[in-house]
Scaffold this active site. Structure first.
Site, PDB file in Angstrom:
ATOM      1  N   GLU A 111      -6.606  10.112 -14.649  1.00 47.30           N
ATOM      2  CA  GLU A 111      -6.978  10.369 -13.128  1.00 47.30           C
ATOM      3  C   GLU A 111      -6.162  11.544 -12.690  1.00 47.30           C
ATOM      4  O   GLU A 111      -6.779  12.408 -11.944  1.00 47.30           O
ATOM      5  CB  GLU A 111      -6.977   9.099 -12.291  1.00 47.30           C
ATOM      6  CG  GLU A 111      -7.602   9.239 -10.921  1.00 47.30           C
ATOM      7  CD  GLU A 111      -8.182   7.807 -10.463  1.00 47.30           C
ATOM      8  OE1 GLU A 111      -8.535   6.861 -11.085  1.00 47.30           O
ATOM      9  OE2 GLU A 111      -8.158   7.977  -9.209  1.00 47.30           O
ATOM     10  N   SER A 116     -13.679   1.605  -7.864  1.00 44.09           N
ATOM     11  CA  SER A 116     -14.788   1.944  -8.479  1.00 44.09           C
ATOM     12  C   SER A 116     -14.401   2.782  -9.791  1.00 44.09           C
ATOM     13  O   SER A 116     -14.828   2.765 -11.014  1.00 44.09           O
ATOM     14  CB  SER A 116     -16.063   2.453  -7.808  1.00 44.09           C
ATOM     15  OG  SER A 116     -15.690   3.659  -7.140  1.00 44.09           O
ATOM     16  N   GLY A 165     -16.495   4.621  -3.357  1.00 43.31           N
ATOM     17  CA  GLY A 165     -16.154   5.143  -1.843  1.00 43.31           C
ATOM     18  C   GLY A 165     -15.594   4.183  -1.220  1.00 43.31           C
ATOM     19  O   GLY A 165     -15.250   4.428   0.101  1.00 43.31           O
ATOM     20  N   ALA A 166     -15.440   2.775  -1.540  1.00 43.58           N
ATOM     21  CA  ALA A 166     -15.065   1.656  -0.388  1.00 43.58           C
ATOM     22  C   ALA A 166     -13.555   1.316  -0.398  1.00 43.58           C
ATOM     23  O   ALA A 166     -12.906   0.313   0.007  1.00 43.58           O
ATOM     24  CB  ALA A 166     -15.953   0.561  -0.713  1.00 43.58           C
ATOM     25  N   GLY A 167     -12.951   2.113  -1.247  1.00 41.23           N
ATOM     26  CA  GLY A 167     -11.473   1.691  -1.662  1.00 41.23           C
ATOM     27  C   GLY A 167     -11.460   0.451  -2.721  1.00 41.23           C
ATOM     28  O   GLY A 167     -10.353  -0.125  -2.531  1.00 41.23           O
ATOM     29  N   GLU A 179       0.710  -1.086  -0.072  1.00 39.85           N
ATOM     30  CA  GLU A 179      -0.053   0.042  -0.129  1.00 39.85           C
ATOM     31  C   GLU A 179       0.835   1.308   0.128  1.00 39.85           C
ATOM     32  O   GLU A 179       2.007   1.334   0.856  1.00 39.85           O
ATOM     33  CB  GLU A 179      -1.009  -0.045   1.271  1.00 39.85           C
ATOM     34  CG  GLU A 179      -2.217   0.382   1.066  1.00 39.85           C
ATOM     35  CD  GLU A 179      -2.940  -0.722  -0.027  1.00 39.85           C
ATOM     36  OE1 GLU A 179      -3.129  -0.269  -1.184  1.00 39.85           O
ATOM     37  OE2 GLU A 179      -3.527  -1.452   0.403  1.00 39.85           O
ATOM     38  N   ASP A 200       3.075   2.193  -4.824  1.00 41.18           N
ATOM     39  CA  ASP A 200       2.884   2.306  -6.380  1.00 41.18           C
ATOM     40  C   ASP A 200       3.845   3.518  -6.787  1.00 41.18           C
ATOM     41  O   ASP A 200       4.526   3.524  -7.662  1.00 41.18           O
ATOM     42  CB  ASP A 200       1.736   2.012  -6.957  1.00 41.18           C
ATOM     43  CG  ASP A 200       0.473   2.883  -6.543  1.00 41.18           C
ATOM     44  OD1 ASP A 200       0.787   3.860  -5.749  1.00 41.18           O
ATOM     45  OD2 ASP A 200      -0.507   2.760  -7.145  1.00 41.18           O
ATOM     46  N   ASP A 228      -4.148   0.461  -9.546  1.00 42.13           N
ATOM     47  CA  ASP A 228      -5.587   0.241  -9.540  1.00 42.13           C
ATOM     48  C   ASP A 228      -6.001  -0.026 -11.140  1.00 42.13           C
ATOM     49  O   ASP A 228      -6.552  -0.973 -11.220  1.00 42.13           O
ATOM     50  CB  ASP A 228      -6.476   1.515  -9.206  1.00 42.13           C
ATOM     51  CG  ASP A 228      -6.290   1.806  -7.703  1.00 42.13           C
ATOM     52  OD1 ASP A 228      -5.739   1.023  -7.021  1.00 42.13           O
ATOM     53  OD2 ASP A 228      -6.807   3.100  -7.349  1.00 42.13           O
ATOM     54  N   TYR A 278      -3.888  11.886   0.930  1.00 48.91           N
ATOM     55  CA  TYR A 278      -3.423  11.111   0.003  1.00 48.91           C
ATOM     56  C   TYR A 278      -1.972  11.964  -0.629  1.00 48.91           C
ATOM     57  O   TYR A 278      -0.871  11.511  -0.667  1.00 48.91           O
ATOM     58  CB  TYR A 278      -4.135  10.659  -1.086  1.00 48.91           C
ATOM     59  CG  TYR A 278      -3.679   9.840  -2.288  1.00 48.91           C
ATOM     60  CD1 TYR A 278      -3.702   8.445  -1.880  1.00 48.91           C
ATOM     61  CD2 TYR A 278      -2.792  10.062  -3.184  1.00 48.91           C
ATOM     62  CE1 TYR A 278      -3.253   7.474  -2.697  1.00 48.91           C
ATOM     63  CE2 TYR A 278      -2.446   9.380  -4.023  1.00 48.91           C
ATOM     64  CZ  TYR A 278      -2.434   7.868  -4.048  1.00 48.91           C
ATOM     65  OH  TYR A 278      -1.918   7.036  -4.679  1.00 48.91           O
TER      66      TYR A 278
HETATM   67  C1  GLA Z   1      -5.282   4.493  -4.079  1.00 47.45           C
HETATM   68  C2  GLA Z   1      -4.542   4.890  -5.303  1.00 47.45           C
HETATM   69  C3  GLA Z   1      -3.512   3.794  -5.933  1.00 47.45           C
HETATM   70  C4  GLA Z   1      -2.506   3.347  -4.652  1.00 47.45           C
HETATM   71  C5  GLA Z   1      -3.300   3.132  -3.306  1.00 47.45           C
HETATM   72  C6  GLA Z   1      -2.378   2.861  -1.994  1.00 47.45           C
HETATM   73  O1  GLA Z   1      -5.759   3.268  -4.438  1.00 47.45           O
HETATM   74  O2  GLA Z   1      -5.489   5.112  -6.407  1.00 47.45           O
HETATM   75  O3  GLA Z   1      -2.586   4.421  -6.764  1.00 47.45           O
HETATM   76  O4  GLA Z   1      -1.608   4.398  -4.306  1.00 47.45           O
HETATM   77  O5  GLA Z   1      -4.365   4.240  -3.030  1.00 47.45           O
HETATM   78  O6  GLA Z   1      -1.999   1.732  -2.255  1.00 47.45           O
END
Ligand code: GLA
Length: 393
Positions: free
Chosen positions: A169, A136, A131-133, A36, A39, A181, A233
């Site tokens: 994005e 989406s 919005g759930a990570g 996490e 990337d 993602d 972030y």
């Molecule tokens: C989000 C971002 C990804 C990554 C994660 C954390 O999902 O879109 O690029 O940085 O957070 O691992």
């Protein structure tokens, strides 16, 4: 279920635009098993595409207009393809518009002709929770990307389409996210997770074997919406860049655990802890893959929890609801659990023996109620294939 949502999307297209779509394309959401905030530090990630997908029904127009509608908003948006640009307020349509814009950039960079007088109508539906990570947004981008790629006969490969998703994005939506993602959504494979080296963009599909080991991957969506365009972030990303610079490294990928002693001496405590998370998390990804191969999935639980602790204490992106989900799941039989995704909300994952699924679910629901939190949305996922055209039968 997927066939029916694909067909429903085609039917909604007809109702909205009054003619039959050329086809329906789809792309999955993802969960990250481990790796996490690595990337954008050119590190390692290990996500899987999940069996929740976004569907896009597309029809062609001949006036250069891109028009998008969806089941989750009454607002239909349209734009001239040649006029999509940064700094506009496209609302939710920033995701499809951003992807179209980015595909155009990637095609031009590859020396391909793009006929901008051809436009599209697009209807979007999805069963990826927003919005759930669970990405989406990447699912929308990739489902739009594969469709446009085919309708314009561009033949851009999956990796380039993933890069286009990230570009759209970053530039059009305005979220400074990494490549994970979209890579998972494009390159996912049934029963496999995608090991991605975010520096070289080399990928390897690695078999998970959860079902054979009697395990299920449970998602605990806290329903605390996380937003990647909010400051947290970007602030974490900036801290990583600052840490790398202080160490004279081009990215934290080049910093090893042995460098941490020096890091502690030359930077403030907060920056040091951000650096330590990324450096140790990269190692945990490699250790997870080794453990998975040598000992099987039942042995990766400890690494998942260490990842959670690192995000909670060093990267400081967890919230009480996520910590509660993780601790409760572990106390009731999950073999590993961690928050997943960008943080500040969203979901936790719990790798759980099948016979413990209901105990874990009930315990998490009860604990959330005790603490006065919103009722979480708890469901199992499995690893699914990446973005593709749907064969409607
Ligand atoms: C989000 C971002 C990804 C990554 C994660 C954390 O999902 O879109 O690029 O940085 O957070 O691992």
């Amino acid at each position: 279920m997927s066939q029916s949502l694909a067909k429903k999307t085609a039917a909604a297209f007809v109702e909205k635009f009054g003619y039959e779509p050329t086809g329906v394309w789809s792309a999955p959401g993802r969960v990250n098993l481990i790796g996490e905030h690595t990337d954008y530090n050119e590190g390692f990630v290990f996500p899987l595409a999940i069996n929740r997908r976004t569907y896009t029904a597309f029809g062609k127009r001949s006036d250069g207009v891109f028009r998008v509608a969806t089941s989750f908003s009454d607002q239909t948006h349209q734009v001239l393809l040649s006029e999509i640009s940064a700094g506009q307020n496209y609302d939710w349509a920033a995701y499809p518009f951003g992807m179209a814009w980015a595909v155009i950039q990637k095609a031009k960079a590859a020396g391909l002709e793009v006929d901008l007088s051809a436009g599209f109508d697009c209807f979007i539906d999805s069963d990826v929770p927003v919005g759930a990570g669970l990405s989406s947004s990447a699912a929308i981008e990739c489902a739009v990307g594969v469709a446009i790629n085919e309708l314009w006969n561009l033949n851009l490969d999956d990796r380039t389409l993933a890069q286009a998703g990230q570009l759209g994005e970053n530039e059009i939506v305005g979220a400074p996210t990494g490549i994970m993602d979209q890579s998972a959504s494009m390159l996912g494979q049934l029963d496999h997770a995608v090991f991605l080296d975010c520096r070289t963009l080399e990928t390897q599909a690695i078999e998970l074997g959860f079902a054979a080991a009697g395990l299920e991957l449970l998602i605990i969506d806290t329903r605390v919406a996380h937003r990647l365009v909010d400051g947290g972030y970007a602030e974490r990303r900036a801290a990583c860049e600052r840490g790398a610079e202080l160490l004279g490294a081009s990215s934290l990928r080049d910093v090893s655990e042995a460098d941490l002693t020096r890091a502690r001496e030359i930077m403030d405590d907060v920056t040091f802890r951000r650096v330590r998370h990324v450096v140790t998390e990269n190692q945990r990804v490699l250790d997870t893959i080794k453990t998975l191969r040598e000992k099987g999935p039942a042995a990766i639980g400890r690494l998942m929890y260490q990842s959670h602790q690192s995000m909670r204490d060093d990267f400081e992106i967890s919230i009480d609801e996520l910590d509660t989900a993780v601790e409760t799941a572990l106390a009731h039989g999950a073999i590993g659990a961690r928050m997943t995704g960008g943080g500040f909300g969203g979901a936790a994952i719990a790798l759980t023996p099948i016979e413990k699924i209901s105990e874990v679910t009930l315990a998490v629901l009860a604990e959330f109620e005790n603490l006065g939190y919103a009722t979480p949305n708890i469901f199992s996922v499995s690893a699914a294939d990446g973005a593709a055209r749907e064969q409607l039968i």
